[in-house]
Design an enzyme around this catalytic site. Structure first.
Site, short mmCIF file in Angstrom:
data_model
loop_
_atom_site.label_atom_id
_atom_site.label_comp_id
_atom_site.label_asym_id
_atom_site.label_seq_id
_atom_site.Cartn_x
_atom_site.Cartn_y
_atom_site.Cartn_z
NE ARG A 86 -9.29 -5.91 -14.67
CZ ARG A 86 -8.19 -6.20 -13.92
NH1 ARG A 86 -7.79 -7.67 -13.68
NH2 ARG A 86 -7.21 -5.25 -13.29
CB SER A 106 -1.24 -13.84 -9.36
OG SER A 106 -1.98 -12.90 -10.16
CG HIS A 165 -3.82 -1.22 -12.64
ND1 HIS A 165 -2.66 -1.73 -13.50
CD2 HIS A 165 -4.29 -2.13 -12.50
CE1 HIS A 165 -2.89 -2.72 -13.85
NE2 HIS A 165 -3.78 -3.22 -12.99
CG ASP A 198 -9.13 -6.03 -6.89
OD1 ASP A 198 -9.68 -7.12 -7.09
OD2 ASP A 198 -7.95 -5.74 -6.95
C1 LIG Z 1 -2.23 -1.03 -7.55
C2 LIG Z 1 -1.04 -0.22 -6.95
C3 LIG Z 1 -0.22 -0.98 -5.74
C4 LIG Z 1 0.13 0.38 -7.99
O1 LIG Z 1 1.00 0.76 -7.34
P1 LIG Z 1 2.12 1.72 -8.04
O2 LIG Z 1 2.53 1.09 -9.56
O3 LIG Z 1 3.36 1.96 -7.21
O4 LIG Z 1 1.23 3.15 -7.98
P2 LIG Z 1 1.96 4.56 -8.47
O5 LIG Z 1 3.28 4.56 -9.09
O6 LIG Z 1 0.83 5.27 -8.98
O7 LIG Z 1 2.13 4.97 -6.92
C5 LIG Z 1 2.93 6.19 -6.55
C6 LIG Z 1 2.57 6.56 -5.35
O8 LIG Z 1 0.89 6.75 -5.10
C7 LIG Z 1 0.42 5.90 -4.07
N1 LIG Z 1 -0.78 5.49 -4.61
C8 LIG Z 1 -1.22 4.78 -5.74
N2 LIG Z 1 -2.42 4.32 -5.64
C9 LIG Z 1 -3.10 4.88 -4.36
C10 LIG Z 1 -4.23 4.94 -3.77
N3 LIG Z 1 -5.11 3.98 -4.59
N4 LIG Z 1 -4.29 5.57 -2.60
C11 LIG Z 1 -3.38 6.12 -2.40
N5 LIG Z 1 -2.39 6.35 -2.73
C12 LIG Z 1 -2.09 5.59 -3.77
C13 LIG Z 1 1.47 4.95 -3.88
O9 LIG Z 1 1.06 4.39 -2.90
C14 LIG Z 1 2.74 5.56 -4.14
O10 LIG Z 1 3.06 6.33 -2.99
P3 LIG Z 1 4.67 6.50 -2.37
O11 LIG Z 1 5.31 7.22 -3.58
O12 LIG Z 1 4.40 7.09 -1.06
O13 LIG Z 1 5.06 5.06 -2.33
C15 LIG Z 1 -1.54 1.18 -5.99
O14 LIG Z 1 -2.24 1.93 -6.78
C16 LIG Z 1 -2.21 0.74 -4.84
O15 LIG Z 1 -1.81 0.52 -3.69
N6 LIG Z 1 -3.90 0.74 -4.95
C17 LIG Z 1 -4.53 0.37 -3.81
C18 LIG Z 1 -4.48 -1.20 -3.89
C19 LIG Z 1 -5.31 -1.83 -5.27
O16 LIG Z 1 -6.50 -1.35 -5.18
N7 LIG Z 1 -4.87 -2.90 -5.69
C20 LIG Z 1 -5.25 -3.44 -6.75
C21 LIG Z 1 -4.56 -3.27 -8.09
S1 LIG Z 1 -5.53 -4.17 -9.19
#
Ligand SMILES: CC(C)(COP(=O)(O)OP(=O)(O)OC[C@H]1O[C@@H](n2cnc3c(N)ncnc32)[C@H](O)[C@@H]1OP(=O)(O)O)[C@@H](O)C(=O)NCCC(=O)NCCS
Length: 476
Positions: A360, A275, A351, A406
């Protein structure tokens, strides 16, 4: 003013109150000027020349210093970790969490002006724009100024009232903010050929107009989609958090405190998140603050970003339904594994940058511990906090097994009766405006250029990599 009004009545009341508030804001402005306390615009204006000089000198002295290497995997990995954005308001440390102009969340909760125990979001806006903590009088003046800008143009009210209830609140929010483009002082000034040195002044005015109108937009969406279409009372002398709460129809004082905390901690999270970066990118084309923020809101609406707060609640409710009151660690652990094994993410955990519990999250947990430690959903969230990091660590995929912002916000809103989870990202959007608009104003003040990073096709990357690996091309 009556407590609950139809949107039509509200329109005319806001119109009358708007004039009243404008007068009050003017009196406040005169008062603060007379008492030698500069307004936000004056404070920022005084800072601009030294900021421009600082950046000019910094670029002159160190412009050719290499500040990072880019790996091919980063280009395919969502540009994670690549330094390339300038963002003055906040910096995110993987371990310490967000720092707003160098201050942690506990520090801003302590140092920003308050009415009760929680900081006023008007104060974070001031801090993010100027790097200075405002005085109580300065924040009060800003509150009155924002309240004087709450009125929506008739076409935006009609537009919102005509949208179907099944259209997601975030889509409605973005439509309304886009439609406010009709009011853009920046767009009008640009069309009249204003000198670029003056851009920031119109961006500033648009940003304050926009901030002032966001509670009215958010409340109109909330009341139209989930209630009877009637807005609560709006008080031109009230602070931002109170007005947001009352317009939505909430009168509980603790809920107003929650709004103040919520808006403050959700405001800014450095510049690379979807965002913030989108608002900054679109703004770099000199699109107005309305068009820029609307673009950012569309990004916030995604489930991996701001919409995660809605997903958390839906996920929690399914858990509650399935386990039927059994909140034992074993049951929660099984539910977590079921989520992961079905190829979904655990919402509210993980994250892109943070590598510890999001401060937060901690701030919201402290709020819950103070106001409703025995609330069933809070206890459930706390139990998940005890189990989820271990499960996610054992699964071994996510780089950060800890909860993010969140994971907690929805439960606080549920407690006070704001139960409609699909509305939650709208509140996040109102808060995000407090973080991204200051940077937009700074961008215009320092003459930030249009963003244009380089992209390659996979074929071109292969050529580049072959040349680099054979020594034919040097990395520059
Ligand atoms: C926030 C988010 C998008 C960050 O993504 P990212 O930077 O790619 O995170 P990572 O590098 O740790 O991801 C590595 C792997 O772990 C997985 N992973 C990360 N967070 C996860 C979670 N909460 N549950 C399950 N798997 C998760 C990713 O999907 C990724 O899988 P892949 O290799 O099969 O694609 C991710 O943690 C997420 O999807 N969290 C849940 C949604 C959420 O809470 N979003 C709000 C963020 S403030």
């Amino acid at each position: 003013m009556s407590a609950v009004l139809s949107t039509q009545t509200t329109r005319s009341i806001l119109s009358n109150s708007g004039r009243r508030a404008a007068t009050i804001a003017l009196i406040h402005r005169l008062y603060t000027t007379a008492s030698a306390e500069p307004t936000l615009k004056e404070t920022f204006s005084q800072l601009i020349p030294s900021k421009i000089d600082e950046i000019k000198q910094f670029k002159k002295d160190h412009g050719k210093t290499v500040i990072g290497n880019v790996l091919l995997e980063q280009a395919y990995g969502g540009m994670r970790g690549i330094k390339g954005i300038v963002w003055e308001g906040s910096v995110l440390d993987p371990e310490e969490g967000i720092k707003f102009r160098g201050l942690t969340i506990p520090e801003i909760r302590d140092q920003l002006p308050k009415l009760g125990d929680e900081p006023l979001p008007e104060g974070i806006f001031w801090l993010l724009l100027t790097g200075e903590i405002p005085s109580r009088a300065q924040v009060e003046q800003l509150s009155a100024d924002l309240a004087s800008r709450a009125e929506l143009p008739e076409h935006v009210v009609n537009l919102l009232n005509g949208l179907p209830k099944h259209l997601h609140p975030m889509a409605q929010f973005s439509i309304a903010v886009n439609a406010l483009e009709s009011e853009s002082k920046f767009a009008k000034a640009y069309a009249q050929g204003v000198n670029k040195k003056e851009y920031w002044k119109y961006t500033f005015e648009d940003s304050l107009d926009l901030l002032g109108k966001l509670p009215t937009i958010a409340a109109t969406i909330y009341r139209n989609v989930f209630k009877d279409g009637k807005l609560g009372a709006w008080d031109p002398q009230a602070d931002y958090g109170k007005n947001l709460a009352t317009l939505m129809g909430f009168k509980n004082k603790d809920f107003m405190e929650l709004m103040r905390l919520y808006l403050t901690i959700h405001s800014d999270h450095e510049g690379g998140n979807v965002s913030a970066h989108t608002t900054h990118l679109v703004g770099s084309a000199l699109s107005s603050p309305y068009l820029s923020l609307a673009a950012g809101l569309n990004g916030l609406a995604g489930p991996l970003h701001g919409r995660a707060n809605q997903e958390v609640l839906e996920w929690l409710f399914k858990l509650r339904e399935e386990v039927k009151g059994d909140y034992s660690k074993e049951t929660i652990e099984k539910y977590l594994w079921d989520t992961l094994n079905s190829g979904r993410v655990v919402p509210g955990y993980g994250h892109a940058v943070l590598r510890k519990t999001d401060p937060r999250y901690t701030a919201q947990r402290e709020f819950a511990l103070k106001h409703f430690p025995d609330y069933e959903l809070f206890k459930l969230v706390s139990s998940i906090y005890e189990v989820a990091p271990k499960v996610l660590t054992k699964q071994g995929k996510t780089k950060n097994p800890w909860p993010n912002v969140d994971s907690h916000s929805g439960v606080l809103l549920q407690y006070y009766g704001l139960t409609e989870a699909s509305f939650y990202t709208v509140l996040f959007g109102v808060a995000r405006a407090f973080g991204v608009l200051p940077q937009l104003i700074i961008d215009r003040a320092v003459g930030a250029p249009i963003e244009r990073p380089k992209s390659f096709s996979t074929e071109k990357y292969k050529e580049l990599v072959a040349k680099i690996e054979s020594g034919e091309t040097k990395v520059v």
